[in-house]
Structure formats: structure tokens, C-alpha cells
Scaffold this motif. Structure first.
Motif, PDB file in Angstrom:
ATOM      1  N   SER A   3       0.846  -1.187   0.000  1.00 14.49           N
ATOM      2  CA  SER A   3       0.000   0.000   0.000  1.00 14.49           C
ATOM      3  C   SER A   3       0.883   1.240   0.000  1.00 14.49           C
ATOM      4  O   SER A   3       1.756   1.383   0.849  1.00 14.49           O
ATOM      5  CB  SER A   3      -0.895  -0.003   1.243  1.00 14.49           C
ATOM      6  N   TRP A   4       0.640   2.125  -0.965  1.00 13.80           N
ATOM      7  CA  TRP A   4       1.451   3.337  -1.044  1.00 13.80           C
ATOM      8  C   TRP A   4       0.846   4.468  -0.227  1.00 13.80           C
ATOM      9  O   TRP A   4       1.485   5.485  -0.029  1.00 13.80           O
ATOM     10  CB  TRP A   4       1.620   3.752  -2.500  1.00 13.80           C
ATOM     11  N   ASN A   5      -0.389   4.331   0.211  1.00 10.64           N
ATOM     12  CA  ASN A   5      -0.959   5.308   1.149  1.00 10.64           C
ATOM     13  C   ASN A   5      -1.633   4.542   2.286  1.00 10.64           C
ATOM     14  O   ASN A   5      -2.859   4.447   2.355  1.00 10.64           O
ATOM     15  CB  ASN A   5      -1.940   6.260   0.447  1.00 10.64           C
ATOM     16  N   PRO A   6      -0.829   3.942   3.172  1.00  8.05           N
ATOM     17  CA  PRO A   6      -1.421   3.104   4.220  1.00  8.05           C
ATOM     18  C   PRO A   6      -2.206   3.928   5.228  1.00  8.05           C
ATOM     19  O   PRO A   6      -2.056   5.157   5.294  1.00  8.05           O
ATOM     20  CB  PRO A   6      -0.199   2.457   4.873  1.00  8.05           C
TER      21      PRO A   6
END
Length: 201
Positions: free
Chosen positions: A189-192
Motif C-alpha cells: 500500500s502506497w498510502n497506508p
């Protein structure tokens, strides 16, 4: 009074006391207790052991590249033959690993599932489902069934983090399957989501 003069006066006092009674020590140290307490504090502050990568060894890729010229895939890999079968027509073994369970499925090259086994189906219950022994036993069982279907050479895709990552691959080899490639499909995930706020004690 400066700090230097205060320290010198204290040292002079200790020396004079030592001259009066040489057998009695006026300095008390608790070094042994401090060491034990410091060790406990250090162990308490250590991060928890990462269950996801237990059993995995670091591999020196440079030596592998020197040994094998064709270590990484290129444009001709899809048509390369393995036991007379092109790479893109090999059956795929999908290993889905989580901290609580390991699910292994074998599909044909089109993606149609043929075999599905998990640690829970194998008879492991509760916390034992998440162990590496359960993953290895499941992999050995499913690989023997894949050999019965006539599949000898497969490629492996692993997804997720858990104790059964490496042991499931070892179990597939122990069951008699020849693994051509291992791909890690773990989702990142790049925006957790925001981490939880720090626990107040």
C-alpha cells in the motif's frame, strides 16, 4: 564555588576517611543490580520478533548472477522450454500466507483452479494453522496430488507475510515438484492508514 573545587574537596574527604580506617569502604556501588535492570529495560524496549520473515535467509544475488547467466527473466523467457513445456504454459502454484493460515492453490496456466488446500483443511486448528510446520505439511500434500495429475514442473507465486512463506516452498520441493520460478506478489500500500496513537502508560 565551582564544580571543580567541589569535586576536589569531595575527593580529599574520601581520602582522609580512607586513611582513618583502611578496612572500611565508604563508597557503595550496586553495579550488579544495575546491569540486571539495564538488561531488562533493553529487552523490554526491543521490537517484537517479525513473524513474517522467520526462516528466510539472505541470498547474495551477485554470486548467483555469476553462476547463472540467465537468472532474471527477459523477452525470450515466455517461450523458453522447461521439460518440454513453454514457461507461459506451466501450471501456477499460488501460496497465500497470513500470520494465521496458509492457503495453497494450484491452477493451470489460464488461471483455472484445480487444487486448493489450506492448513485448516489439513487438520491444524487454532494457532497451529499459522506455523511453518503446518504450511510445509500442506505443501507436501498438495504437491503429491499435483504429481498425480501429471504436473512435475510448476512456477510459484507467493503473496503475504507469515511464518509459512519459505516452508511452503520447501514442502512443494519435498513433495516432488520442480520449481522453475518464484514470484513475490505481496501487495504494497502506497498510502497506508494512519498508525495507532502511542499507548499511554
Amino acid at each position: 564555588m565551582s564544580i571543580k573545587t567541589t569535586l576536589l574537596a569531595g575527593i580529599q574527604t574520601i581520602k582522609s576517611c580512607a586513611r582513618l580506617s583502611p578496612n572500611v569502604s565508604f563508597i557503595h556501588t550496586s553495579a550488579n543490580l544495575r546491569k540486571a535492570e539495564d538488561r531488562k529495560e533493553m529487552l523490554a524496549s526491543l521490537p517484537a520478533k517479525d513473524e513474517g520473515t522467520v526462516g528466510e535467509r539472505s541470498v547474495d544475488i551477485d554470486t548467483l548472477i555469476n553462476r547463472k547467466a540467465k537468472f532474471f527473466p527477459d523477452a525470450s523467457t515466455a517461450t523458453q522450454l522447461f521439460n518440454g513445456i513453454p514457461f507461459n504454459e506451466l501450471p501456477i502454484c499460488n501460496i497465500r500466507v497470513s500470520p494465521n493460515n496458509t492457503i495453497i492453490s494450484v491452477t493451470d496456466y489460464k488461471g483455472v483452479p484445480r487444487l486448493i488446500r489450506s492448513c485448516g483443511i489439513e487438520g491444524f486448528k487454532n494457532t497451529r494453522k499459522g506455523t511453518n510446520i503446518a504450511a510445509q505439511a500442506t505443501a507436501v500434500n498438495i504437491s503429491s496430488k499435483a504429481v498425480e495429475l501429471g504436473w512435475k514442473t510448476i512456477r510459484v507465486k507467493v503473496r503475504g507475510l507469515g511464518p509459512g512463506r519459505m516452508s511452503a516452498i520447501k514442502g512443494l520441493q519435498m513433495g516432488g515438484l520442480n520449481i522453475v520460478s518464484i514470484t513475490d506478489n505481496t501487495r504494497v500500500s502506497w498510502n497506508p492508514p494512519r498508525p495507532r496513537k502511542q499507548r499511554s502508560l
